[in-house]
Every structure is written in C-alpha cells, then in structure tokens.
Scaffold this motif. Structure first.
Motif, mmCIF file in Angstrom:
data_model
loop_
_atom_site.group_PDB
_atom_site.id
_atom_site.type_symbol
_atom_site.label_atom_id
_atom_site.label_comp_id
_atom_site.label_asym_id
_atom_site.label_seq_id
_atom_site.Cartn_x
_atom_site.Cartn_y
_atom_site.Cartn_z
ATOM 1 N N MET A 1 -6.140 -75.175 -24.127
ATOM 2 C CA MET A 1 -5.674 -75.596 -25.449
ATOM 3 C C MET A 1 -4.905 -74.450 -26.093
ATOM 4 O O MET A 1 -5.485 -73.420 -26.458
ATOM 5 N N GLY A 2 -3.609 -74.630 -26.236
ATOM 6 C CA GLY A 2 -2.752 -73.590 -26.784
ATOM 7 C C GLY A 2 -2.420 -73.826 -28.247
ATOM 8 O O GLY A 2 -2.983 -74.696 -28.915
ATOM 9 N N GLU A 3 -1.477 -73.041 -28.734
ATOM 10 C CA GLU A 3 -1.073 -73.165 -30.127
ATOM 11 C C GLU A 3 -0.100 -74.332 -30.313
ATOM 12 O O GLU A 3 0.433 -74.869 -29.342
ATOM 13 N N ASN A 4 0.125 -74.723 -31.547
ATOM 14 C CA ASN A 4 1.046 -75.806 -31.918
ATOM 15 C C ASN A 4 0.689 -77.128 -31.245
ATOM 16 O O ASN A 4 1.577 -77.873 -30.819
ATOM 17 N N ASN A 5 -0.591 -77.409 -31.121
ATOM 18 C CA ASN A 5 -1.098 -78.666 -30.547
ATOM 19 C C ASN A 5 -0.581 -78.932 -29.136
ATOM 20 O O ASN A 5 -0.379 -80.075 -28.748
ATOM 21 N N LYS A 6 -0.384 -77.895 -28.362
ATOM 22 C CA LYS A 6 0.033 -78.050 -26.968
ATOM 23 C C LYS A 6 -1.198 -77.985 -26.076
ATOM 24 O O LYS A 6 -2.113 -77.207 -26.301
ATOM 25 N N VAL A 7 -1.184 -78.826 -25.047
ATOM 26 C CA VAL A 7 -2.256 -78.837 -24.066
ATOM 27 C C VAL A 7 -1.637 -78.528 -22.710
ATOM 28 O O VAL A 7 -0.714 -79.212 -22.263
ATOM 29 N N GLU B 1 -6.757 -68.348 -27.448
ATOM 30 C CA GLU B 1 -6.973 -67.596 -28.685
ATOM 31 C C GLU B 1 -6.290 -68.239 -29.898
ATOM 32 O O GLU B 1 -6.832 -68.248 -30.984
ATOM 33 N N LYS B 2 -5.113 -68.805 -29.708
ATOM 34 C CA LYS B 2 -4.382 -69.373 -30.839
ATOM 35 C C LYS B 2 -4.628 -70.866 -31.010
ATOM 36 O O LYS B 2 -3.988 -71.512 -31.820
ATOM 37 N N THR C 1 -6.787 -74.192 -32.241
ATOM 38 C CA THR C 1 -7.491 -74.432 -33.500
ATOM 39 C C THR C 1 -8.779 -75.220 -33.272
ATOM 40 O O THR C 1 -8.975 -75.823 -32.208
ATOM 41 N N TYR C 2 -9.615 -75.221 -34.277
ATOM 42 C CA TYR C 2 -10.871 -75.979 -34.222
ATOM 43 C C TYR C 2 -10.578 -77.477 -34.130
ATOM 44 O O TYR C 2 -11.277 -78.203 -33.443
ATOM 45 N N LYS C 3 -9.535 -77.919 -34.818
ATOM 46 C CA LYS C 3 -9.148 -79.332 -34.775
ATOM 47 C C LYS C 3 -8.811 -79.744 -33.344
ATOM 48 O O LYS C 3 -9.171 -80.827 -32.896
ATOM 49 N N ASN C 4 -8.135 -78.864 -32.604
ATOM 50 C CA ASN C 4 -7.808 -79.163 -31.212
ATOM 51 C C ASN C 4 -9.070 -79.300 -30.368
ATOM 52 O O ASN C 4 -9.132 -80.130 -29.464
ATOM 53 N N MET C 5 -10.065 -78.487 -30.664
ATOM 54 C CA MET C 5 -11.326 -78.576 -29.928
ATOM 55 C C MET C 5 -12.004 -79.914 -30.192
ATOM 56 O O MET C 5 -12.505 -80.558 -29.266
ATOM 57 N N VAL C 6 -12.016 -80.332 -31.443
ATOM 58 C CA VAL C 6 -12.593 -81.630 -31.796
ATOM 59 C C VAL C 6 -11.800 -82.752 -31.137
ATOM 60 O O VAL C 6 -12.374 -83.714 -30.613
ATOM 61 N N ASP C 7 -10.473 -82.623 -31.121
ATOM 62 C CA ASP C 7 -9.623 -83.644 -30.501
ATOM 63 C C ASP C 7 -9.905 -83.782 -29.006
ATOM 64 O O ASP C 7 -9.986 -84.899 -28.485
ATOM 65 N N ILE C 8 -10.067 -82.664 -28.310
ATOM 66 C CA ILE C 8 -10.290 -82.755 -26.866
ATOM 67 C C ILE C 8 -11.678 -83.307 -26.583
ATOM 68 O O ILE C 8 -11.867 -84.065 -25.625
ATOM 69 N N GLY D 1 -14.622 -91.498 -21.416
ATOM 70 C CA GLY D 1 -15.897 -91.687 -20.726
ATOM 71 C C GLY D 1 -16.193 -90.648 -19.667
ATOM 72 O O GLY D 1 -17.005 -90.879 -18.777
ATOM 73 N N ILE D 2 -15.563 -89.505 -19.745
ATOM 74 C CA ILE D 2 -15.838 -88.429 -18.792
ATOM 75 C C ILE D 2 -17.042 -87.652 -19.320
ATOM 76 O O ILE D 2 -16.996 -87.062 -20.396
ATOM 77 N N GLY D 3 -18.110 -87.655 -18.556
ATOM 78 C CA GLY D 3 -19.348 -87.043 -19.021
ATOM 79 C C GLY D 3 -19.565 -85.628 -18.545
ATOM 80 O O GLY D 3 -20.384 -84.906 -19.090
ATOM 81 N N LYS D 4 -18.841 -85.204 -17.526
ATOM 82 C CA LYS D 4 -19.047 -83.859 -16.986
ATOM 83 C C LYS D 4 -17.881 -82.965 -17.393
ATOM 84 O O LYS D 4 -16.772 -83.103 -16.875
ATOM 85 N N TYR D 5 -18.157 -82.084 -18.324
ATOM 86 C CA TYR D 5 -17.147 -81.112 -18.735
ATOM 87 C C TYR D 5 -17.849 -79.852 -19.196
ATOM 88 O O TYR D 5 -19.036 -79.859 -19.529
ATOM 89 N N ALA D 6 -17.118 -78.773 -19.188
ATOM 90 C CA ALA D 6 -17.668 -77.488 -19.601
ATOM 91 C C ALA D 6 -16.653 -76.774 -20.476
ATOM 92 O O ALA D 6 -15.448 -76.820 -20.213
ATOM 93 N N ILE D 7 -17.146 -76.129 -21.504
ATOM 94 C CA ILE D 7 -16.300 -75.325 -22.384
ATOM 95 C C ILE D 7 -16.520 -73.873 -21.982
ATOM 96 O O ILE D 7 -17.624 -73.345 -22.138
ATOM 97 N N ILE D 8 -15.480 -73.260 -21.451
ATOM 98 C CA ILE D 8 -15.620 -71.895 -20.945
ATOM 99 C C ILE D 8 -14.483 -71.024 -21.466
ATOM 100 O O ILE D 8 -13.503 -71.510 -22.038
ATOM 101 N N ASP D 9 -14.632 -69.734 -21.252
ATOM 102 C CA ASP D 9 -13.625 -68.777 -21.706
ATOM 103 C C ASP D 9 -12.379 -68.845 -20.834
ATOM 104 O O ASP D 9 -12.436 -69.206 -19.656
ATOM 105 N N VAL D 10 -11.269 -68.440 -21.427
ATOM 106 C CA VAL D 10 -9.990 -68.439 -20.718
ATOM 107 C C VAL D 10 -9.964 -67.254 -19.755
ATOM 108 O O VAL D 10 -10.337 -66.129 -20.108
#
Length: 171
Positions: free
Chosen positions: A80-86, A132-133, A135-142, A150-159
């Motif tokens: 998840m990058g800046e300016n709402n880019k994925v 790093e750049k 946003t929290y909104k992007n995290m909520v969006d993803i 319906g994807i149940g297996k995911y992990a939030i990890i460091d870049v």
C-alpha cells in the motif's frame, strides 16, 4: 384541569355588571404526558450499533521455527503506497524469478478484481504490507476488500527492503 374563577365586581348602583371570568389552565397533566411519551420513545428506540470488523490475530508461538513455509505459488503480496496506489505481485520477493509488480487502486475494478481472480486458490495467502507513506484509510480499505472478497487467510507484515526496490522500479 381547567378552572374558571369568577370575580365579584362589587359596585354601586342598581345595575349589576357582567361578571369577568379569568381562565387558569393546569399544565401538570400535559407535562406528565410529555414525559411519558419521551420515556416511551427513548426506551423503544434501538440505538445505532457500532460497526466493527473482527480480526483474530495469531498467538505468538514460543519457538518461531514451527511456522510453515509459504509457497510462492500460493502468495499474493499487496503493497500500500501513497496517493491511494496499490502495488501487487504474485509470489514472494525472494522468489527465483523476479515478480512483476503491477499498480492498481482500491476501486471495484482495481484490487478487488485481482483478489477475486485469485480466490479460486484454496491455499492463497495474501501478504499485506503497508508502506511508510500509506494511510490508515488505505489499511481499512484493504481489510474491507479482504472481507468483501471472502479471503480469510491474510497477514499484515512489515515492508521488506526488496519490496521497496521493486516499487521504485515501477514508479
């Protein structure tokens, strides 16, 4: 309820004057009724319930060696990058073949389409890496997209630094 009080107009003379009546309205029953209605509507109204998404985080094992290795064919990495880019690519950054990083957004035709296309893989594991750049909104969006697809297996990890270099090549 309401009373009418007659005032006696005492005067001189033989002609009696008309009696003037003053009205006094007792508002106590009206106030009681108002409070009863207010209490009734407060007690029967359902209050807005907060909308939350439940996330179950794994318990940290005492020895980290028990973790199973993830195959590159079952991995999908989302940056998840800046300016709402994925930025996303299939596989792991340390795979023998360099993964092809692609850019999309958070729309229904963006990352959701990618996730829906890969959902058929039962062992799919999505690695979410907020940069790093981002946003929290992007995290909520993803996280919403993970829930919608319906994807149940995911992990939030460091870049990983290798991921940052892959993104720099695309930009």
């Amino acid at each position: 309820m309401a009373e009418i009080q007659a005032k006696d107009s005492g005067g001189k003379g033989g002609k009696p004057k008309a009696k003037k009546h003053s009205t006094k309205i007792d508002m106590t029953p009206m106030v009681d009724l108002g409070f009863l209605l207010l209490t009734f509507f407060v007690m029967t109204t359902t209050l807005a319930k907060p909308q939350t998404m439940e996330i179950n985080m794994p318990v940290k094992a005492k020895d980290q060696e028990e973790q199973s290795q993830l195959k590159a064919s079952n991995a999908l990495t989302i940056l998840m990058g800046e300016n709402n880019k994925v930025f996303w690519y299939a596989g792991l950054p340390d795979a023998p073949a360099a993964p092809g990083v692609q850019v999309t957004d958070y729309s229904a035709n963006g990352i959701r389409k990618v996730l829906l296309a890969r959902r058929s893989n039962k062992d799919l594991m999505v690695l979410i890496k907020p940069m790093e750049k981002g946003t929290y909104k992007n995290m909520v969006d993803i996280l919403d997209e993970m829930n919608i697809t319906g994807i149940g297996k995911y992990a939030i990890i460091d870049v990983d630094p290798r991921d940052e270099e892959l993104v720099k090549k695309v930009q």
